[in-house]
Design a protein around this motif. Structure first.
Motif, PDB file in Angstrom:
ATOM      1  N   MET A  76      47.074 -18.351  84.548  1.00 17.73           N
ATOM      2  CA  MET A  76      48.000 -19.470  84.734  1.00 17.73           C
ATOM      3  C   MET A  76      47.728 -20.579  83.718  1.00 17.73           C
ATOM      4  N   ILE A  77      46.465 -20.755  83.336  1.00 17.03           N
ATOM      5  CA  ILE A  77      46.143 -21.731  82.292  1.00 17.03           C
ATOM      6  C   ILE A  77      46.823 -21.337  80.985  1.00 17.03           C
ATOM      7  N   SER A  78      46.757 -20.057  80.647  1.00 15.79           N
ATOM      8  CA  SER A  78      47.412 -19.577  79.419  1.00 15.79           C
ATOM      9  C   SER A  78      48.916 -19.800  79.469  1.00 15.79           C
ATOM     10  N   VAL A  79      49.508 -19.516  80.626  1.00 17.20           N
ATOM     11  CA  VAL A  79      50.952 -19.710  80.771  1.00 17.20           C
ATOM     12  C   VAL A  79      51.322 -21.183  80.614  1.00 17.20           C
ATOM     13  N   GLN A  80      50.452 -22.065  81.118  1.00 16.60           N
ATOM     14  CA  GLN A  80      50.698 -23.498  80.949  1.00 16.60           C
ATOM     15  C   GLN A  80      50.746 -23.846  79.463  1.00 16.60           C
ATOM     16  N   GLY A  81      49.834 -23.269  78.691  1.00 12.38           N
ATOM     17  CA  GLY A  81      49.837 -23.500  77.252  1.00 12.38           C
ATOM     18  C   GLY A  81      51.097 -22.953  76.597  1.00 12.38           C
ATOM     19  N   ILE A  82      51.532 -21.790  77.042  1.00 11.20           N
ATOM     20  CA  ILE A  82      52.754 -21.180  76.491  1.00 11.20           C
ATOM     21  C   ILE A  82      53.968 -22.043  76.801  1.00 11.20           C
ATOM     22  N   ARG A  83      54.000 -22.632  77.992  1.00  9.13           N
ATOM     23  CA  ARG A  83      55.113 -23.516  78.353  1.00  9.13           C
ATOM     24  C   ARG A  83      55.169 -24.727  77.430  1.00  9.13           C
ATOM     25  N   ILE A  84      54.023 -25.254  77.066  1.00  7.25           N
ATOM     26  CA  ILE A  84      53.996 -26.378  76.122  1.00  7.25           C
ATOM     27  C   ILE A  84      54.483 -25.922  74.751  1.00  7.25           C
ATOM     28  N   LEU A  85      54.042 -24.737  74.316  1.00 10.96           N
ATOM     29  CA  LEU A  85      54.459 -24.209  73.020  1.00 10.96           C
ATOM     30  C   LEU A  85      55.957 -23.910  72.976  1.00 10.96           C
ATOM     31  N   ALA A  86      56.562 -23.701  74.146  1.00 10.13           N
ATOM     32  CA  ALA A  86      57.997 -23.403  74.187  1.00 10.13           C
ATOM     33  C   ALA A  86      58.829 -24.557  73.642  1.00 10.13           C
ATOM     34  N   SER A  87      58.259 -25.759  73.638  1.00  7.25           N
ATOM     35  CA  SER A  87      58.992 -26.930  73.137  1.00  7.25           C
ATOM     36  C   SER A  87      58.832 -27.104  71.633  1.00  7.25           C
ATOM     37  N   VAL A  88      57.932 -26.319  71.040  1.00  7.00           N
ATOM     38  CA  VAL A  88      57.646 -26.464  69.605  1.00  7.00           C
ATOM     39  C   VAL A  88      58.756 -25.820  68.780  1.00  7.00           C
ATOM     40  N   ASP A  89      59.087 -26.428  67.661  1.00  6.15           N
ATOM     41  CA  ASP A  89      60.124 -25.903  66.759  1.00  6.15           C
ATOM     42  C   ASP A  89      59.537 -24.763  65.920  1.00  6.15           C
ATOM     43  N   PHE A  90      59.784 -23.534  66.366  1.00  7.70           N
ATOM     44  CA  PHE A  90      59.237 -22.380  65.651  1.00  7.70           C
ATOM     45  C   PHE A  90      60.168 -21.890  64.535  1.00  7.70           C
ATOM     46  N   THR A  91      61.245 -22.635  64.280  1.00  9.22           N
ATOM     47  CA  THR A  91      61.995 -22.353  63.054  1.00  9.22           C
ATOM     48  C   THR A  91      61.248 -22.927  61.849  1.00  9.22           C
ATOM     49  N   ASN A  92      60.275 -23.790  62.152  1.00  8.84           N
ATOM     50  CA  ASN A  92      59.405 -24.352  61.114  1.00  8.84           C
ATOM     51  C   ASN A  92      58.230 -23.398  60.906  1.00  8.84           C
ATOM     52  N   GLN A  93      58.148 -22.807  59.737  1.00  7.98           N
ATOM     53  CA  GLN A  93      57.123 -21.823  59.439  1.00  7.98           C
ATOM     54  C   GLN A  93      55.715 -22.382  59.594  1.00  7.98           C
ATOM     55  N   ARG A  94      55.562 -23.666  59.347  1.00  8.49           N
ATOM     56  CA  ARG A  94      54.232 -24.278  59.427  1.00  8.49           C
ATOM     57  C   ARG A  94      53.714 -24.272  60.868  1.00  8.49           C
ATOM     58  N   ASN A  95      54.606 -24.521  61.828  1.00  8.36           N
ATOM     59  CA  ASN A  95      54.191 -24.467  63.232  1.00  8.36           C
ATOM     60  C   ASN A  95      53.748 -23.062  63.620  1.00  8.36           C
TER      61      ASN A  95
END
Length: 441
Positions: A349-368
């Protein structure tokens, strides 16, 4: 905002205690087992840890000009400290472990004012990566415990161990899905109790720790000896403390939103300083670093009562339990496979919490993408093969041999390199606060 009378406040305080109890005792059980503590030492460790959770909570509640955020928060052991502390305790000594905790606490107190200004170094791409790595690096510990704990033992992975572990997982999932309200919020604790009862029915639970534990004791400074200070251990724990401060920031803002209170820079400073003091006391009384527990934020929404009175009751009850070793002994009786099953759910569940935060990150940006990919890759790789640095000096091995530390350094530095200071502007700060508030809710 609803108010509660004394009896209601006491009941709500007990509810907060139950919601965080399994997470609070997990850290001493994992570290004590890994370092080979005997029954007497384990009972002390768990009992005083419970006591210190109450004291740490009290430090945050009692707001004054020097420390305490004054919000209804509950503090418990920082789960991200498990692997670093195990490594320090095994490679050096237990005294070195507690010396590093004290140094980290002093550091938090000293930088509390400045950190409230530099939190822009931890946008969602960094915090999401760190929390994801924390969970993923802890999951192997849970699986090892499901197998019995000792991978070299003859009964490791036995049918009995595996059955107990996965029965516990199934029970936690069933309670979480089918139970309502408060019962659902303490699914992990109920799973631990139910799994232990199943093990007891199979004759796999010993009552010896309960019989041997005294009825009452008091915290003893330096119970395991005078602390020893070593630079790499101290730096490692300082980094873990910084990670905890980032997590606490999200909880503070979430509480501010629930209470319709604006969280100021001064509030953050007082909150960080109270946590630093709690960490110092943890080192002195030979327990662990303490941080704000996000799971208790949900209980405030559930009850609708958002005053500090129930949290005062919770802190008092925790301190009372910590003075009764027989209460601590109950936690040490949990069979290792049962503990592993509960840990599997918690760490995932800790990992999933981290994934939920990453879901807001702009992954169209190659640097992210590069920040997340490289940092998670390094963090997991080092966790699996820490001996990759075996030819380096021992102190450097400790520092670089921890996946959480490596992922922390990698994500922060890569984000700085790729985005520069201009990229860490107010927009990133607002995004971080918004995302962490959503996750905690």
């Amino acid at each position: 905002m609803k108010k509660a009378n004394n009896s209601q406040a006491a009941l709500l305080g007990l509810q907060h205690l139950l919601a965080m109890y399994s997470g609070a005792v997990a850290v001493p059980l994992l570290i004590g087992t890994a370092l080979g503590f005997n029954t007497e030492q384990m009972t002390y460790l768990v009992s005083i840890d419970i006591f210190m959770c109450g004291l740490a909570t009290l430090l945050q509640l009692m707001r004054n000009r020097y420390f305490g955020i004054g919000l209804p928060v509950v503090l418990g052991c920082a789960i991200q400290a498990v692997e670093p502390l195990k490594m320090i305790g095994s490679q050096f000594t237990i005294q070195t472990m507690y010396g590093a905790i004290i140094v980290a606490g002093i550091f938090v107190c000293l930088v509390s004012g400045q950190f409230s200004k530099v939190k822009r170094l931890f946008p969602p791409v960094v915090t999401g990566t760190l929390i994801t790595v924390i969970g993923l690096t802890l999951i192997p510990i849970a699986v090892q415990n499901i197998g019995g704990g000792n991978a070299s033992a003859k009964d490791f992975g036995s049918l009995t161990n595996i059955t107990l572990g996965f029965v516990t997982v199934i029970l936690i999932l069933a309670i979480q899905v089918f139970a309502k309200g408060f019962l659902s919020s303490i699914a992990v604790l109920l799973g631990l109790v139910s799994g232990s009862l199943v093990a007891a029915a199979l004759g796999l639970v010993s009552l010896a720790p309960l019989h041997e534990a005294p009825w009452f004791h008091v915290p003893q400074p330096f119970y395991f000896g005078v602390p020893h200070f070593e630079w790499s251990s101290s730096v490692t724990m300082i980094i873990i403390a910084l990670v905890s401060m980032v997590e606490s920031t999200g909880v503070y803002f979430a509480l501010g939103d629930i209470l319709n209170k604006k969280i100021t820079e001064k509030d953050l400073k007082l909150g960080y300083r109270a946590e630093g003091m709690a960490v110092i006391l943890g080192g002195i009384f030979n327990t662990f670093p303490y941080t704000t527990f996000s799971q208790n934020v949900g209980l405030l929404e559930l009850s609708g009562i958002k005053t500090k009175r129930p949290i005062y009751w919770s802190a008092g009850l925790l301190m009372l339990l910590g003075l009764l070793p027989k209460a601590g002994a109950l936690a040490t009786m949990i069979p290792t496979p049962v503990l592993g099953g509960a840990m599997l759910v918690m760490f995932a569940m800790i990992s999933v919490q981290g994934i939920r935060i990453l879901a807001s990150v702009d992954f169209t940006n190659q640097r992210n993408i590069l920040v997340v990919a490289v940092s998670i890759g390094l963090g997991l790789g080092v966790s699996i093969y820490p001996n990759i640095f075996q030819n380096l000096p021992r102190t450097v091995q400790l520092f670089l041999g921890n996946g959480i530390v490596v992922a922390s350094l990698s994500s922060v530095l890569l984000n700085l390199v790729f985005k520069g200071r201009e990229g860490l502007a107010k927009k990133d700060i607002k995004q971080q606060v918004r995302v962490l508030e959503e996750v905690d809710e």
